[in-house]
Design an enzyme around this catalytic site. Structure first.
Site, PDB file in Angstrom:
ATOM      1  CB  THR A 130      -0.799  -0.082   1.326  1.00  0.00           C
ATOM      2  OG1 THR A 130      -1.612  -1.216   1.255  1.00  0.00           O
ATOM      3  CG2 THR A 130      -1.616   1.120   1.627  1.00  0.00           C
ATOM      4  CB  THR A 146       0.916  -0.171   5.064  1.00  0.00           C
ATOM      5  OG1 THR A 146       1.223  -1.380   4.338  1.00  0.00           O
ATOM      6  CG2 THR A 146       2.151   0.268   5.819  1.00  0.00           C
ATOM      7  N   GLY A 147      -0.526  -2.847   6.123  1.00  0.00           N
ATOM      8  CA  GLY A 147      -0.368  -4.149   6.767  1.00  0.00           C
ATOM      9  C   GLY A 147      -1.619  -4.983   6.566  1.00  0.00           C
ATOM     10  NE  ARG A 197      -9.040  -7.485   2.471  1.00  0.00           N
ATOM     11  CZ  ARG A 197      -8.040  -6.625   2.654  1.00  0.00           C
ATOM     12  NH1 ARG A 197      -7.779  -5.730   1.732  1.00  0.00           N
ATOM     13  NH2 ARG A 197      -7.309  -6.664   3.739  1.00  0.00           N
ATOM     14  CB  VAL A 198     -13.473  -3.187   1.560  1.00  0.00           C
ATOM     15  CG1 VAL A 198     -12.973  -1.824   1.971  1.00  0.00           C
ATOM     16  CG2 VAL A 198     -14.249  -3.092   0.252  1.00  0.00           C
ATOM     17  N   GLY A 199     -10.324  -3.554   2.674  1.00  0.00           N
ATOM     18  CA  GLY A 199      -9.438  -3.543   3.839  1.00  0.00           C
ATOM     19  C   GLY A 199      -9.598  -2.290   4.686  1.00  0.00           C
ATOM     20  CG  ASP A 200      -6.092  -1.145   6.785  1.00  0.00           C
ATOM     21  OD1 ASP A 200      -5.949  -1.868   5.758  1.00  0.00           O
ATOM     22  OD2 ASP A 200      -5.152  -0.515   7.290  1.00  0.00           O
TER      23      ASP A 200
HETATM   24  N1  ASP Z   1      -3.672  -2.637   4.492  1.00  0.00           N
HETATM   25  C1  ASP Z   1      -3.897  -3.045   3.136  1.00  0.00           C
HETATM   26  C2  ASP Z   1      -5.177  -3.852   3.076  1.00  0.00           C
HETATM   27  O1  ASP Z   1      -5.406  -4.659   3.945  1.00  0.00           O
HETATM   28  C3  ASP Z   1      -2.792  -3.882   2.569  1.00  0.00           C
HETATM   29  C4  ASP Z   1      -1.375  -3.389   2.784  1.00  0.00           C
HETATM   30  O2  ASP Z   1      -1.139  -2.417   3.474  1.00  0.00           O
HETATM   31  O3  ASP Z   1      -0.455  -3.980   2.208  1.00  0.00           O
HETATM   32  O4  ASP Z   1      -5.913  -3.719   2.130  1.00  0.00           O
END
Ligand code: ASP
Length: 288
Positions: free
Chosen positions: A155, A206-207, A183-186
């Protein structure tokens, strides 16, 4: 004394180790991160607003093709790219976000226009893509992937403090490789992966997004600063330890305080990161 400016950016945290990246690849990405930070810092010194500068920085990172965002985004389980992004203005906590968009080249710009041109905060999928077309934003297929870059991680995000003392944050991602469609992330969730509030902080995460959502990580850091009166670095460390790591989450954040203190923190082997703080001190790094 003139109000100081500061900026920090990231290109994702994860299993990024020296053995997975040649020294020349590492140099190339570090040089790119440096360019983006130097440009953002110069714009802030010229008086541009934090919200403008985080958008510009994240666009540059989306266009790079090096990172898992914009041009370099990784596919989901159906082989399709679905992008998420958010932007937040610390002046009045205005925010805009998009999720699961497929067509737009710069999701962060679409997120900013959602903030500025609609009464909403988060617009998803076809609804968001059709706004991008209506507003004539450049579309994704108009950008070829950089052919000489065979890898893509993380990210991207930016946080900034401008001359008026305003804070802003922006984050953009392709999500997680092989994720379920839809799917949706943070990243596009205000208070999870992205948050900014004048007088407190601006933060981009990120993560593993699911853990950041379950920890409401970005807002948890803000709340520790507000209610427990912790400093930026104390609040980030405590939130990581007591919330994220307590449930097994991994990742990193970049954060900036109202005085231009910059704090970059991660519990993964690496995080692409660069910053210039209120004293004009520049840092760039990839590994621990
Ligand atoms: N946080 C992002 C997500 O879960 C992925 C990432 O930071 O690599 O969509």
């Amino acid at each position: 004394m003139a109000q100081p400016v500061a900026i920090a950016i990231h290109g994702g945290a994860g299993n990024i180790r020296p053995e997975n990246l040649s020294p020349s690849q590492a140099k190339k990405v570090e040089r790119y991160l440096q360019e983006v930070v130097e440009e953002g810092y110069r714009l802030l010194q010229e008086g541009r607003s934090a919200i403008e500068v985080v958008e510009i920085a994240v666009r540059r990172l989306e266009d790079a093709g090096y990172f898992n965002a914009g041009a370099g985004a990784v596919p989901n389980e159906k082989g399709e790219v679905e992008l998420d992004a958010a932007i937040m203005d610390g002046r009045d906590r205005k925010a805009g976000a998009v999720a699961a968009v497929k067509k737009v080249r710069n999701p962060v710009t679409l997120a900013r226009l959602v903030m500025e041109r609609t009464p909403h905060v988060l617009i998803v999928a076809e609804g968001a893509d059709s706004l991008a077309q209506e507003w004539e934003l450049p579309l994704r297929n108009s950008v070829p992937l950089s052919p000489d870059v065979p890898w893509s991680y993380g990210t991207v995000g930016a946080v900034a403090l401008d001359k008026q003392g305003n804070l802003a944050a922006a984050t953009s991602t392709g999500g997680i490789m092989g994720k379920k469609a839809g799917r949706v992330g943070d990243t596009p969730l205000i208070g999870a992966g992205t948050y900014a509030e004048n007088g407190l902080l601006a933060l981009s995460a990120t993560g593993q997004g699911e853990y950041f959502i379950r920890s409401v990580l970005a807002y948890d850091v803000a709340a520790r600063m507000r209610y427990a009166r912790l400093s930026l670095s104390e609040a980030v460390r405590e939130a990581f330890h007591q919330r994220l790591e307590a449930i097994g989450g991994q990742g990193g954040v970049i954060a900036i305080s109202p005085t231009g203190e910059v704090f970059l923190h991660f519990n993964t082997p690496g995080m692409y990161r660069a910053a210039k703080n209120a004293q004009g001190h520049f840092t760039v790094g990839i590994f621990r």
